[in-house]
Design a protein around this motif. Structure first.
Motif, PDB file in Angstrom:
ATOM      1  N   GLY A 209      44.259  -9.695 -11.502  1.00  8.63           N
ATOM      2  CA  GLY A 209      44.695  -8.582 -10.669  1.00  8.63           C
ATOM      3  C   GLY A 209      45.801  -9.013  -9.731  1.00  8.63           C
ATOM      4  N   ASP A 210      46.833  -8.216  -9.646  1.00  6.78           N
ATOM      5  CA  ASP A 210      47.931  -8.452  -8.702  1.00  6.78           C
ATOM      6  C   ASP A 210      47.631  -7.634  -7.451  1.00  6.78           C
ATOM      7  OD1 ASP A 210      50.233  -8.916  -7.341  1.00  6.78           O
ATOM      8  OD2 ASP A 210      51.586  -8.426  -9.001  1.00  6.78           O
ATOM      9  N   LEU A 211      47.111  -8.302  -6.428  1.00  9.57           N
ATOM     10  CA  LEU A 211      46.651  -7.631  -5.207  1.00  9.57           C
ATOM     11  C   LEU A 211      47.677  -7.703  -4.089  1.00  9.57           C
ATOM     12  CD1 LEU A 211      42.926  -8.850  -5.185  1.00  9.57           C
ATOM     13  CD2 LEU A 211      43.965  -6.913  -6.384  1.00  9.57           C
ATOM     14  N   GLY A 212      48.939  -7.796  -4.448  1.00  4.78           N
ATOM     15  CA  GLY A 212      49.984  -7.834  -3.438  1.00  4.78           C
ATOM     16  C   GLY A 212      50.256  -6.473  -2.826  1.00  4.78           C
ATOM     17  N   PRO A 213      51.027  -6.414  -1.767  1.00  6.75           N
ATOM     18  CA  PRO A 213      51.361  -5.134  -1.141  1.00  6.75           C
ATOM     19  C   PRO A 213      52.208  -4.267  -2.068  1.00  6.75           C
ATOM     20  CG  PRO A 213      51.840  -6.988   0.324  1.00  6.75           C
ATOM     21  CD  PRO A 213      51.577  -7.559  -1.022  1.00  6.75           C
ATOM     22  N   SER A 214      52.208  -2.995  -1.784  1.00 11.68           N
ATOM     23  CA  SER A 214      52.989  -2.063  -2.597  1.00 11.68           C
ATOM     24  C   SER A 214      54.473  -2.402  -2.481  1.00 11.68           C
ATOM     25  CB  SER A 214      52.741  -0.626  -2.143  1.00 11.68           C
ATOM     26  OG  SER A 214      51.361  -0.316  -2.247  1.00 11.68           O
ATOM     27  N   GLY A 215      55.132  -2.433  -3.634  1.00 13.62           N
ATOM     28  CA  GLY A 215      56.550  -2.753  -3.651  1.00 13.62           C
ATOM     29  C   GLY A 215      56.837  -4.227  -3.755  1.00 13.62           C
ATOM     30  N   TYR A 250      31.723  -5.380  -6.377  1.00 14.71           N
ATOM     31  CA  TYR A 250      31.999  -6.702  -5.804  1.00 14.71           C
ATOM     32  C   TYR A 250      33.106  -6.579  -4.761  1.00 14.71           C
ATOM     33  CZ  TYR A 250      29.404  -8.382  -9.864  1.00 14.71           C
ATOM     34  OH  TYR A 250      28.446  -8.606 -10.807  1.00 14.71           O
ATOM     35  N   ARG A 251      33.121  -7.544  -3.864  1.00 14.27           N
ATOM     36  CA  ARG A 251      34.093  -7.524  -2.773  1.00 14.27           C
ATOM     37  C   ARG A 251      35.101  -8.648  -2.978  1.00 14.27           C
ATOM     38  NH1 ARG A 251      33.081  -9.314   3.484  1.00 14.27           N
ATOM     39  NH2 ARG A 251      35.089  -8.659   4.333  1.00 14.27           N
ATOM     40  N   ILE A 252      36.378  -8.333  -2.859  1.00 18.04           N
ATOM     41  CA  ILE A 252      37.462  -9.304  -2.967  1.00 18.04           C
ATOM     42  C   ILE A 252      38.293  -9.212  -1.701  1.00 18.04           C
ATOM     43  CG2 ILE A 252      39.462 -10.064  -4.298  1.00 18.04           C
ATOM     44  CD1 ILE A 252      38.297  -8.700  -6.711  1.00 18.04           C
ATOM     45  N   VAL A 253      38.522 -10.361  -1.097  1.00 18.29           N
ATOM     46  CA  VAL A 253      39.332 -10.443   0.118  1.00 18.29           C
ATOM     47  C   VAL A 253      40.549 -11.296  -0.203  1.00 18.29           C
ATOM     48  CG1 VAL A 253      39.428 -11.136   2.534  1.00 18.29           C
ATOM     49  CG2 VAL A 253      37.308 -10.224   1.583  1.00 18.29           C
ATOM     50  N   THR A 254      41.726 -10.759  -0.017  1.00 22.45           N
ATOM     51  CA  THR A 254      42.954 -11.492  -0.304  1.00 22.45           C
ATOM     52  C   THR A 254      43.231 -12.507   0.792  1.00 22.45           C
ATOM     53  OG1 THR A 254      44.276  -9.807   0.820  1.00 22.45           O
ATOM     54  CG2 THR A 254      43.880  -9.523  -1.555  1.00 22.45           C
ATOM     55  N   GLU A 255      44.002 -13.512   0.409  1.00 19.83           N
ATOM     56  CA  GLU A 255      44.403 -14.530   1.384  1.00 19.83           C
ATOM     57  C   GLU A 255      45.679 -14.099   2.096  1.00 19.83           C
ATOM     58  OE1 GLU A 255      44.784 -18.155  -0.715  1.00 19.83           O
ATOM     59  OE2 GLU A 255      42.636 -18.319  -1.211  1.00 19.83           O
ATOM     60  N   GLY A 256      45.969 -14.745   3.186  1.00 19.65           N
ATOM     61  CA  GLY A 256      47.164 -14.416   3.962  1.00 19.65           C
ATOM     62  C   GLY A 256      46.821 -13.750   5.277  1.00 19.65           C
ATOM     63  N   ARG A 258      47.209 -10.460   6.078  1.00 22.52           N
ATOM     64  CA  ARG A 258      46.694  -9.091   6.040  1.00 22.52           C
ATOM     65  C   ARG A 258      45.199  -9.056   5.730  1.00 22.52           C
ATOM     66  NH1 ARG A 258      50.800  -5.111   3.097  1.00 22.52           N
ATOM     67  NH2 ARG A 258      49.390  -3.698   4.224  1.00 22.52           N
ATOM     68  N   ARG A 259      44.691  -9.996   4.871  1.00 18.65           N
ATOM     69  CA  ARG A 259      43.272 -10.057   4.549  1.00 18.65           C
ATOM     70  C   ARG A 259      42.748  -8.701   4.088  1.00 18.65           C
ATOM     71  NH1 ARG A 259      40.920 -14.830   3.880  1.00 18.65           N
ATOM     72  NH2 ARG A 259      38.967 -14.071   4.746  1.00 18.65           N
TER      73      ARG A 259
END
Length: 563
Positions: A209-215, A250-256, A258-259
């Motif tokens: 999954g690509d969970l980056g910000p929009s754009g 399930y819960r996924i928390v991105t790194e960085g 913004r979390r």
């Protein structure tokens, strides 16, 4: 709010007889915004109070929360979905180095000419992708942040992460042969400890999954491992994490900085087999097993392999188990088998052998050497007369126990023989041994210091030799010394086809005819008996074909008439 998440992210193992290509998995990811989280939390609070009823917070519910914040995709086994990064990479033909890269270049060009890809954030890495073996260890352990204590990776997990795609690590980008040694002929202890892991051949597929910000999609640091599927090709399928099966996501928390928090839902949407297909498959397997059984029966045959008429077939599987009670250590046994008159064996049959050298072990008060040395014999005995059904002599095994120490001192420890049993079955036999003894001190000193001792020129002298033609064998003046014993295990099988004494059969047949009053009367009696048997068989078949109620009523009428 910890109760809203599924914290069981371990792998699940499934076993299926269906083909892995029929597997379909639906993956859904959804970004958890502050508004949706607050709405869900307040709705659960109001729904838990029965006095206020079910209050719907329509003002806080996000009606337009679709598009870039959530995505749902159905993925098949080894089905390739390109990410934004791969779409930009494989557009350039110069970046393609392998045949698989060139195939991806063709598929990307076809997608650009058509309607484009139907996925945005969810993509896959198949088993042969170059990035599958390059995933870092923390992603292979899963990028889910759950409300439990994180466990550190074990030593086996770290090693298995590099072993899983070892065949791809040996392949360079330019498809050349690696210069590193594949086989290490002098491994160190550290090398053995680090490489001694289980290496089962597994096919792997990753759903990313690509969970980056929009754009800002297409950046490698924003890629996150969602689901891992493995199979060994034998019906075992490993899924991590397991399907939700109606449980919480399930819960996924991105790194960085913004979390961001994402929901992950994994469902098995494979098409179930129809009842008629199941019956057809069961019949197919049954037919396959029947044909395989018939094939094996055709190889084995229906009849026993019988020896020729009047020949006894003797098969023996033996084992030299142990030797005990001998004077010196490092024992070995030399043996040979002797066939008496009228006995023969196959040309390739081995009639002699030597065991390995075995060090003794103290058990109780004696030193025992365990050999466990197998041997076998297949011999044939042919009778000279049809009326002679007895075997006058059986094969004999002569053996000689010797010792050989580190100074290459060779000593004879004992002689013995074993007469093969005349009865079939399993036998355990212990044979005691002796050795020739030369009187005097010089012989004893020679045996102790330099080895060597008196030996028999003919080993059959242990028993009565086969070449001896006299009536009585005298060993007067021959000195021996009792030494130890050797234990054997024997399993014997006998197979024979006896002669048919036609003269005896004629005499017995004539005696029966005389009792019945002559040959003509006997023939008439036999004809009557055969006709009676045929009539009885027809009555039994007719009775089986009648209805059961008719048979019961007929039996009741017979009882009443007899009364």
């Amino acid at each position: 709010m910890t109760d809203c998440w599924n914290t069981d992210t371990g792998e699940a193992v499934y076993r299926s007889r269906d083909a892995i290509k029929n597997l379909r998995i639906k993956v859904r990811i959804e970004r958890v915004t502050s508004t949706s989280a607050l709405s869900q939390h307040l709705q659960q609070q109001f729904l838990s109070r029965q006095d206020r009823g079910a209050i719907e917070l329509e003002t806080l519910s996000s009606q337009g929360q679709t598009g870039d914040n959530e995505e749902e995709l159905v993925v098949g086994w080894q089905e390739k979905f390109f990410s934004q990064y791969e779409m930009e990479l494989f557009q350039n033909e110069a970046a393609c180095q392998t045949p698989l890269d060139r195939q991806y270049h063709t598929e990307v060009k076809a997608l650009n000419r058509g309607k484009g890809r139907r996925n945005r954030r969810i993509f896959t890495y198949s088993d042969h992708d170059r990035y599958t073996s390059c995933l870092p260890l923390h992603q292979l352990q899963h990028a889910t942040d759950i409300f439990t204590t994180k466990s550190n990776p074990t030593f086996l997990a770290e090693r298995m992460a590099s072993v899983r795609h070892r065949r791809q690590e040996r392949r360079t980008m330019d498809s050349s042969v690696p210069k590193s040694k594949i086989i290490n002929w002098e491994p160190t202890e550290e090398f053995v400890r680090s490489r001694h892991v289980v290496n089962n051949v597994m096919q792997t597929m990753h759903i990313m999954g690509d969970l980056g910000p929009s754009g800002r999609l297409g950046q490698k640091e924003n890629e996150c491992l969602l689901v891992t599927i493995k199979t060994d090709g034998c019906g075992t399928v490993i899924v991590k994490p397991d399907f939700n099966k109606g449980k919480e996501p399930y819960r996924i928390v991105t790194e960085g900085e913004r979390r961001e928090v994402w929901r992950l839902t994994v469902e098995n949407v494979s098409a179930s087999m129809k009842p008629e297909d199941k019956v057809r498959e069961q019949n197919m397997y049954k037919d396959l097993y029947i044909r395989h059984k018939e094939y094996l029966n055709s190889l084995v045959g229906q009849d026993f392999e019988m020896p020729p008429l009047g020949i006894l077939r003797y098969m023996m599987n033996g084992e030299i188990v142990s030797a005990q009670g001998f004077e010196y250590d490092n024992l070995y046994i030399h043996f040979f088998m002797e066939l008496p008159n009228n006995w023969s064996s196959r040309p390739f049959q081995s009639m002699s052998g030597v065991t390995q050298t075995c060090r003794t072990k103290t058990l109780g008060k004696e030193n025992v050497a365990f050999f466990s040395y197998p041997f076998n014999l297949e011999a044939f005995y042919m009778t000279e007369k049809e009326s002679d059904h007895s075997v006058p002599q059986w094969p004999v095994l002569y053996f000689k126990v010797l010792s050989l120490d580190s100074w290459q001192r060779y000593r004879t420890e004992g002689y013995g023989y074993l007469l093969f049993p005349a009865m079939p079955g399993k036998h355990t036999m212990t044979c005691h041994t002796w050795r020739p003894l030369q009187m005097g001190t010089v012989s004893a000193l020679r045996r102790f210091f330099i080895g060597g001792s008196p030996e028999l020129e003919d080993h059959s002298y242990v028993r009565i030799p086969g070449t001896f033609k006299g009536e009585r064998l005298s060993r007067f003046g021959f000195c021996t010394e009792t030494t130890g014993s050797v234990t054997f295990n024997l399993s014997c099988i006998q197979q024979a086809r006896a002669f048919v004494d036609t003269a005896m059969l004629k005499k017995r047949r004539q005696r029966v005819f005389d009792q019945l009053g002559g040959f003509s009367q006997q023939g008439a009696v036999c004809t009557i008996l055969e006709a009676f048997q045929r009539a009885r068989k027809k009555m039994q078949e007719a009775r089986k074909s009648l209805p059961q109620d008719l048979i019961s009523s007929a039996s009741q009428l017979q009882i009443e008439s007899s009364a």
